[in-house]
Design a protein around this motif. Structure first.
Motif, short mmCIF file in Angstrom:
data_model
loop_
_atom_site.label_atom_id
_atom_site.label_comp_id
_atom_site.label_asym_id
_atom_site.label_seq_id
_atom_site.Cartn_x
_atom_site.Cartn_y
_atom_site.Cartn_z
N GLU A 393 -36.46 0.19 17.30
CA GLU A 393 -37.75 0.69 16.77
C GLU A 393 -38.66 -0.05 17.06
OE1 GLU A 393 -40.66 1.60 13.82
OE2 GLU A 393 -39.91 -0.31 14.24
N ARG A 402 -45.02 0.30 9.12
CA ARG A 402 -43.79 0.58 8.66
C ARG A 402 -43.48 -0.05 7.32
NH1 ARG A 402 -42.98 -2.95 12.86
NH2 ARG A 402 -42.54 -1.30 14.36
N ARG A 453 -34.21 3.63 4.69
CA ARG A 453 -34.73 2.64 5.77
C ARG A 453 -34.08 2.98 7.17
NH1 ARG A 453 -32.23 -3.30 4.45
NH2 ARG A 453 -30.66 -1.84 3.26
N GLU A 456 -36.50 5.92 8.13
CA GLU A 456 -37.83 5.59 8.59
C GLU A 456 -37.77 5.00 9.86
OE1 GLU A 456 -41.71 2.59 7.38
OE2 GLU A 456 -40.05 2.87 5.95
N LEU A 457 -36.69 4.30 10.20
CA LEU A 457 -36.56 3.44 11.67
C LEU A 457 -36.23 4.59 12.50
CD1 LEU A 457 -34.90 0.11 10.68
CD2 LEU A 457 -37.38 0.55 11.31
N ARG A 493 -44.32 6.95 2.61
CA ARG A 493 -44.29 7.10 3.88
C ARG A 493 -43.52 8.05 4.52
NH1 ARG A 493 -46.98 6.39 8.62
NH2 ARG A 493 -45.62 5.43 10.42
#
Length: 703
Positions: A393, A402, A453, A456-457, A493
């Motif tokens: 990423e 992030r 996690r 998101e990545l 996010r």
């Protein structure tokens, strides 16, 4: 020419696409075809179906039946191969593809449905459109338009379309192509697809029966690489009996004999007899795969057996080779490969040779390992995977907003990509199904910290390739997991990120709800950059439907960026101003739009690393604002500047859009020649990108 190339001493008209202008072709021009007008771009034939194994046996009658039933002038046909898993449906499909390679002049497409992961036919259609040459940016946003575009793209081409894993007739119907002479081959594990025989597809079903004695023996001998006539005949007979003609079972027994060497058939048969009492039936009780799996498993060394069980619990179809030291002895891998239970894909990833083997490995883990050991092993794998995706990423996106603390995650670890952006992006693309599977599985197991996690990545992949279905699943599950883990920043996010794919999928209400939640969460956080990003997503969601509300959202975005001391806030504020200008343009406020867009362009240009792509896009909007404000010369100059920048940057889809706007502008000025020039260039770019808009512009040029 189209798929039906005429034979000797014949003439056929074969003009692709909608023709405007003059076309002629005739007997006197036997070898010449000239057409003036729009044509579909030449494309390389897609060949997505893998080659069959070298020792394919005993399906000649079905191959002959398929060959004899192909008709280039008939409507597309659907054939369903029926039978239990392991009977050889996929191998037969691959053999048909190989045998009829020249007939399917349009190429071969393939898609595999998986429950809980790939269930929607629109996912298949979107992938097919990319394969057929449609650039990601040019794929229609509306699923109904995507389906129509698929039919249009495949009309006039003889295609083989392979559909595996379908359990609902609609999953097959949607993938029937538009070209006469095409064939859809479906592998079905149960009776759920029977309805296809009664509807408009007119599907024909053919059951696959187990191999008879002679071909079964031939396949066993091929895989064992030994002369079976030198083995105990009774033992060979017993082994073939327990395999019951199931190719997958024969392949595994052959692998065991290959490892054991000549003269061992009797020992293996005795071992199988001892194992019988512990077996479960899969499908037909007489044709029991589990006996073969268990026998092969018991022959593994302790290290290989441990690795086998660990691989069985990994949620993805692929496991990166570098993760092996986390869970087992890497030297044991050769033993699993030789046993025909695991294969290496390209030297860097592993997978089971069949999903049933994977199921058996998971069953053995549940039976032999404690829940604590299984949990520890899975968490260790996920931790290692998080490190790899973290490096990927960062290489793919650079320093961007992030909530995952990459510095802490990657501290002391070695970067497998060495910062190489293209290598990282290629790895992310390969890992697509595994990314989805790990997020889903982690969420289901309650490993919410890992789920959010990973989600998101994984966005680094979706921002590049727009796999909107995968993105919608991972972002929404990730947001929910972040909430359950008590991580408000990650939930905000991911909720805001989820609005992008949800909007693309037409799930506008759900996108709005996610954004409402993100705004609520961000308001209570001391994280101005995150708050700014949430308001940016909110504004982009509102621009088309409520531009005034969008302007207010972008005001909040700009305000939050100004309150942040993060270096990324400078770019974030510039983007907020740029999008606010576009919202003003949508609301009909040309002067306000021009002021904001011009300001944003200056800011983006002045960055330490100027954002050339967004500057060029901003010039397109600025040109439109000048035109709306009644400044034709400024509009012309600005749009021409945008075209030059987009062309030099290789952003040809945006260049085509800019040229179309420029053509509209020239038409309003009465400059028909200039308008036509830019329309032709726009049509050329859209055609090269595979965009359906190429046909619209071709029609417009023809007028």
């Amino acid at each position: 020419m189209n798929a039906d190339t005429p034979g000797p001493r014949h003439t056929r008209s074969s003009v692709g696409g909608d023709v405007h202008g003059v076309t002629f072709q005739g007997e006197r021009f036997r070898d010449v075809s000239v057409s003036l007008g729009h044509r579909e771009p030449e494309r390389e034939r897609p060949m997505q179906v893998k080659s069959p194994p070298h020792d394919f046996v005993n399906r000649e009658s079905l191959l002959d039946w398929i060959s004899g039933s192909l008709d280039s002038a008939s409507a597309p046909r659907v054939v369903v191969w029926e039978g239990p898993r392991g009977i050889g449906k996929t191998t037969l499909i691959r053999k048909v593809a190989e045998a009829q390679r020249e007939y399917f002049t349009g190429g071969q497409l393939s898609f595999e449905y998986r429950r809980g992961h790939y269930e929607d036919h629109d996912q298949a259609i979107t992938g097919f459109l990319r394969t057929l040459g449609v650039d990601t940016a040019a794929i229609p946003g509306d699923p109904a338009l995507r389906a129509k575009e698929y039919l249009t793209r495949t009309r006039g081409h003889r295609l083989l379309v392979v559909v595996e894993g379908a359990w609902e007739p609609a999953q097959v119907r949607a993938l029937v192509p538009g070209g006469d002479g095409s064939l859809v081959l479906v592998s079905g594990d149960g009776p759920d697809l029977g309805e296809l025989q009664e509807d408009s597809t007119g599907a024909q079903s053919r059951p696959l029966v187990p191999l008879s004695a002679e071909p079964a023996r031939g396949l066993l001998e091929s895989r064992a690489s030994i002369d079976l006539t030198r083995e105990d005949p009774a033992a060979v007979g017993q082994l073939l009996e327990v395999c019951a003609g199931l190719p997958l079972a024969i392949v595994l027994v052959g692998g065991r004999l290959y490892r054991s060497g000549p003269g061992t058939a009797a020992d293996l048969a005795a071992e199988v007899r001892r194992t019988r009492s512990t077996l479960r039936a899969i499908g037909d009780p007489r044709r029991n795969l589990d006996v073969i799996f268990q026998t092969s498993y018991q022959a593994l060394s302790p290290g290989a057996a441990c690795l086998y069980r660990a691989l069985g619990e990994w949620p993805g179809a692929l496991l990166d080779h570098d993760l092996l030291p986390v869970v087992g002895d890497t030297a044991a891998l050769d033993e699993l490969v030789t046993a025909n239970v695991v294969e290496e894909t390209d030297g860097s990833a592993l997978r089971f040779r069949h999903d049933l083997i994977r199921t058996h490995a998971r069953d053995r883990a549940e039976a032999e390992d404690s829940p604590e050991e299984r949990h520890r092993r899975l968490v260790a794998l996920l931790d290692g995977y998080l490190v790899r995706i973290g490096f990927a990423e960062r290489a793919a996106r650079g320093e961007r907003l992030r909530t995952v603390d990459l510095d802490a995650l990657l501290d002391g670890e070695t970067d497998p990509f060495r910062g190489d952006t293209e290598h990282a992006r290629a790895w992310l693309l390969r890992e697509r199904p595994t990314l989805l599977a790990t997020v889903v599985d982690s969420a289901e197991r309650g490993l919410h910290g890992h789920a959010h996690r990973l989600a998101e990545l994984a966005t680094a992949l979706y921002l590049d390739h727009r796999f909107v279905h995968d993105w919608a699943v991972t972002a929404t599950l990730g947001a929910d997991s972040a909430r359950l883990a008590g991580d408000a920043a990650a939930e905000a996010r991911l909720s805001s990120l989820a609005s992008r794919p949800l909007t693309d999928l037409g799930r506008l209400a759900e996108a709005g709800e996610r954004l409402d939640r993100a705004v609520e969460l961000a308001a209570g956080l001391e994280h101005p950059l995150l708050r700014a990003s949430v308001w940016e997503f909110r504004g982009r969601h509102l621009t088309a439907a409520d531009p005034d509300a969008a302007v207010a959202a972008f005001d909040r975005c700009v305000e939050a960026n100004r309150a942040s001391d993060d270096p990324n806030s400078v770019r974030g504020e510039a983007l907020g101003v740029l999008y606010r200008g576009n919202a003003h343009l949508a609301a009909g406020r040309a002067e306000a739009a021009a002021a904001d867009i011009g300001d944003a362009i200056e800011r983006l240009t002045a960055l330490d690393e100027p954002d050339h792509r967004m500057v060029a896009r901003g010039l397109v909007w600025l040109g439109s604002a000048h035109a709306a404000a009644g400044r034709p010369q400024e509009a012309t100059d600005t749009l021409l500047a945008a075209v030059r920048r987009l062309r030099s940057g290789g952003w040809h889809y945006y260049e085509a859009e800019a040229r179309e706007l420029l053509a509209d502008h020239y038409e309003r000025l009465g400059a028909a020649g200039e308008a036509r020039t830019h329309l032709e260039e726009a049509e050329r770019h859209f055609r090269a990108l595979g965009s359906p808009r190429a046909r619209e512009l071709a029609d417009r040029l023809g007028e």
